[in-house]
Design a protein around this motif. Structure first.
Motif, PDB file in Angstrom:
ATOM      1  N   GLY A  67      44.275  64.757  64.124  1.00 21.97           N
ATOM      2  CA  GLY A  67      43.886  64.273  65.449  1.00 21.97           C
ATOM      3  C   GLY A  67      44.151  62.793  65.619  1.00 21.97           C
ATOM      4  N   ILE A  68      43.848  62.018  64.576  1.00 24.05           N
ATOM      5  CA  ILE A  68      44.109  60.580  64.627  1.00 24.05           C
ATOM      6  C   ILE A  68      45.598  60.316  64.787  1.00 24.05           C
ATOM      7  N   GLU A  69      46.396  60.998  63.979  1.00 24.09           N
ATOM      8  CA  GLU A  69      47.845  60.759  64.018  1.00 24.09           C
ATOM      9  C   GLU A  69      48.433  61.119  65.379  1.00 24.09           C
ATOM     10  N   LEU A  70      48.030  62.252  65.938  1.00 21.80           N
ATOM     11  CA  LEU A  70      48.542  62.662  67.256  1.00 21.80           C
ATOM     12  C   LEU A  70      48.191  61.634  68.330  1.00 21.80           C
ATOM     13  N   SER A  71      46.955  61.172  68.318  1.00 23.33           N
ATOM     14  CA  SER A  71      46.539  60.205  69.340  1.00 23.33           C
ATOM     15  C   SER A  71      47.208  58.854  69.126  1.00 23.33           C
ATOM     16  N   GLN A  72      47.380  58.447  67.867  1.00 25.46           N
ATOM     17  CA  GLN A  72      48.029  57.164  67.599  1.00 25.46           C
ATOM     18  C   GLN A  72      49.481  57.167  68.042  1.00 25.46           C
ATOM     19  N   VAL A  73      50.192  58.245  67.754  1.00 29.98           N
ATOM     20  CA  VAL A  73      51.591  58.341  68.176  1.00 29.98           C
ATOM     21  C   VAL A  73      51.675  58.297  69.698  1.00 29.98           C
ATOM     22  N   THR A  74      50.738  58.960  70.384  1.00 28.99           N
ATOM     23  CA  THR A  74      50.706  58.948  71.847  1.00 28.99           C
ATOM     24  C   THR A  74      50.517  57.522  72.371  1.00 28.99           C
ATOM     25  N   ILE A  75      49.562  56.793  71.811  1.00 28.05           N
ATOM     26  CA  ILE A  75      49.290  55.421  72.253  1.00 28.05           C
ATOM     27  C   ILE A  75      50.492  54.523  71.977  1.00 28.05           C
ATOM     28  N   ILE A  76      51.077  54.657  70.808  1.00 24.93           N
ATOM     29  CA  ILE A  76      52.231  53.825  70.454  1.00 24.93           C
ATOM     30  C   ILE A  76      53.408  54.101  71.382  1.00 24.93           C
ATOM     31  N   LEU A  77      53.675  55.367  71.648  1.00 26.18           N
ATOM     32  CA  LEU A  77      54.775  55.695  72.563  1.00 26.18           C
ATOM     33  C   LEU A  77      54.507  55.155  73.964  1.00 26.18           C
ATOM     34  N   LEU A  78      53.260  55.245  74.402  1.00 23.08           N
ATOM     35  CA  LEU A  78      52.893  54.687  75.706  1.00 23.08           C
ATOM     36  C   LEU A  78      53.080  53.171  75.725  1.00 23.08           C
ATOM     37  N   ALA A  79      52.686  52.502  74.645  1.00 21.19           N
ATOM     38  CA  ALA A  79      52.874  51.049  74.553  1.00 21.19           C
ATOM     39  C   ALA A  79      54.357  50.692  74.582  1.00 21.19           C
ATOM     40  N   LEU A  80      55.184  51.490  73.903  1.00 26.39           N
ATOM     41  CA  LEU A  80      56.625  51.238  73.913  1.00 26.39           C
ATOM     42  C   LEU A  80      57.227  51.468  75.299  1.00 26.39           C
ATOM     43  N   VAL A  81      56.713  52.479  76.017  1.00 28.13           N
ATOM     44  CA  VAL A  81      57.185  52.728  77.391  1.00 28.13           C
ATOM     45  C   VAL A  81      56.828  51.544  78.289  1.00 28.13           C
ATOM     46  N   ILE A  82      55.592  51.071  78.195  1.00 29.75           N
ATOM     47  CA  ILE A  82      55.161  49.931  79.010  1.00 29.75           C
ATOM     48  C   ILE A  82      56.004  48.703  78.681  1.00 29.75           C
ATOM     49  N   ALA A  83      56.263  48.468  77.398  1.00 27.32           N
ATOM     50  CA  ALA A  83      57.096  47.329  76.999  1.00 27.32           C
ATOM     51  C   ALA A  83      58.510  47.478  77.555  1.00 27.32           C
ATOM     52  N   PHE A  84      59.053  48.670  77.466  1.00 25.60           N
ATOM     53  CA  PHE A  84      60.412  48.921  77.957  1.00 25.60           C
ATOM     54  C   PHE A  84      60.501  48.676  79.464  1.00 25.60           C
ATOM     55  N   VAL A  85      59.542  49.230  80.206  1.00 20.82           N
ATOM     56  CA  VAL A  85      59.540  49.085  81.669  1.00 20.82           C
ATOM     57  C   VAL A  85      59.362  47.610  82.052  1.00 20.82           C
ATOM     58  N   THR A  86      58.429  46.936  81.393  1.00 19.15           N
ATOM     59  CA  THR A  86      58.172  45.526  81.698  1.00 19.15           C
ATOM     60  C   THR A  86      59.402  44.667  81.433  1.00 19.15           C
ATOM     61  N   GLN A  87      60.030  44.918  80.289  1.00 25.25           N
ATOM     62  CA  GLN A  87      61.174  44.094  79.916  1.00 25.25           C
ATOM     63  C   GLN A  87      62.424  44.418  80.732  1.00 25.25           C
ATOM     64  N   ARG A  88      62.618  45.682  81.054  1.00 26.16           N
ATOM     65  CA  ARG A  88      63.816  46.060  81.813  1.00 26.16           C
ATOM     66  C   ARG A  88      63.636  45.871  83.317  1.00 26.16           C
ATOM     67  N   LEU A  89      62.538  46.370  83.836  1.00 25.79           N
ATOM     68  CA  LEU A  89      62.319  46.342  85.277  1.00 25.79           C
ATOM     69  C   LEU A  89      62.064  44.925  85.784  1.00 25.79           C
ATOM     70  N   PHE A  90      61.248  44.176  85.061  1.00 23.74           N
ATOM     71  CA  PHE A  90      60.890  42.827  85.502  1.00 23.74           C
ATOM     72  C   PHE A  90      61.701  41.745  84.789  1.00 23.74           C
ATOM     73  N   LYS A  91      62.673  42.175  83.983  1.00 25.10           N
ATOM     74  CA  LYS A  91      63.587  41.256  83.286  1.00 25.10           C
ATOM     75  C   LYS A  91      62.839  40.220  82.437  1.00 25.10           C
ATOM     76  N   VAL A  92      61.790  40.668  81.753  1.00 31.29           N
ATOM     77  CA  VAL A  92      61.014  39.794  80.872  1.00 31.29           C
ATOM     78  C   VAL A  92      61.650  39.836  79.487  1.00 31.29           C
TER      79      VAL A  92
END
Length: 194
Positions: free
Chosen positions: A142-167
């Motif tokens: 359960g810990i591993e599944l939730s951690q992978v979910t959070i990490i992937l979400l963090a990577l998506v947010i980073a990707f969108v922020t850096q690409r969309l807003f050119k940060v």
């Protein structure tokens, strides 16, 4: 099997509990310096964190080793603050300052600390259990599944922020690290040993 599913759900709830956001904060801090191209490295670090987290639970459940709860409650925000500070300083470098081995060791140590923080509650749950290995494995899943979910979400947010807003990635790392550090300050003050 029903008990195993219960412990998987418990592991999921433990990490995804917004009331105890320290776990999420640490995972975001762990993921901040990485990109989608490096997703395997982040998942490996999360798995190391899970193994160490569950090892400290096992040490506690089997009575091998225990740690003062007050000290652990303070060390948890310390681990988050140190990770954020490390990321902030690394954000000034083009190349990673340290290798994956240092990150793996630090993540394992932090996983042990976070696991001991949850051990009292987990020990109460395990009091009635004869077989402790099954619940530990379910909880780890359960810990591993939730951690992978959070990490992937963090990577998506980073990707969108850096690409969309050119940060720039270095700016994203520094700003996010500062925010994580600032959120951690009240936790450090609240848990500071008397």
């Amino acid at each position: 099997m029903q008990d195993f599913w219960f412990y998987i759900q418990l592991g999921l709830a433990h990490v995804l509990d917004l009331g105890a956001y320290d776990h999420i904060l640490f995972l975001v801090a762990l993921a901040v310096p990485f990109t989608f191209k490096q997703w395997k490295q982040v998942v490996i670090l999360a798995t190391i964190f899970t193994i160490a987290h569950c090892a400290s639970l096992a040490f506690s459940v089997y009575g091998i080793f225990t740690v003062d709860v007050g000290l652990i409650e303070f060390l948890i925000p310390v681990t988050i603050a140190l990770t954020a500070l490390f990321n902030f300083l690394r954000g000034f470098k083009k190349e990673h300052v340290t290798g994956i081995y240092f990150q793996a060791l630090a993540t394992a140590f932090f996983g042990l600390i976070h696991g001991f923080g949850f051990s009292n509650y987990f020990n109460m749950l395990m009091a009635e259990e004869e077989n402790k290995l099954g619940p530990l494995l379910g909880f780890a899943t359960g810990i591993e599944l939730s951690q992978v979910t959070i990490i992937l979400l963090a990577l998506v947010i980073a990707f969108v922020t850096q690409r969309l807003f050119k940060v720039k990635q270095s700016i994203f790392i520094r700003v996010t690290s500062i925010l994580i550090f600032l959120v951690t300050i009240p936790m450090l003050i609240e848990t500071f040993p008397n």
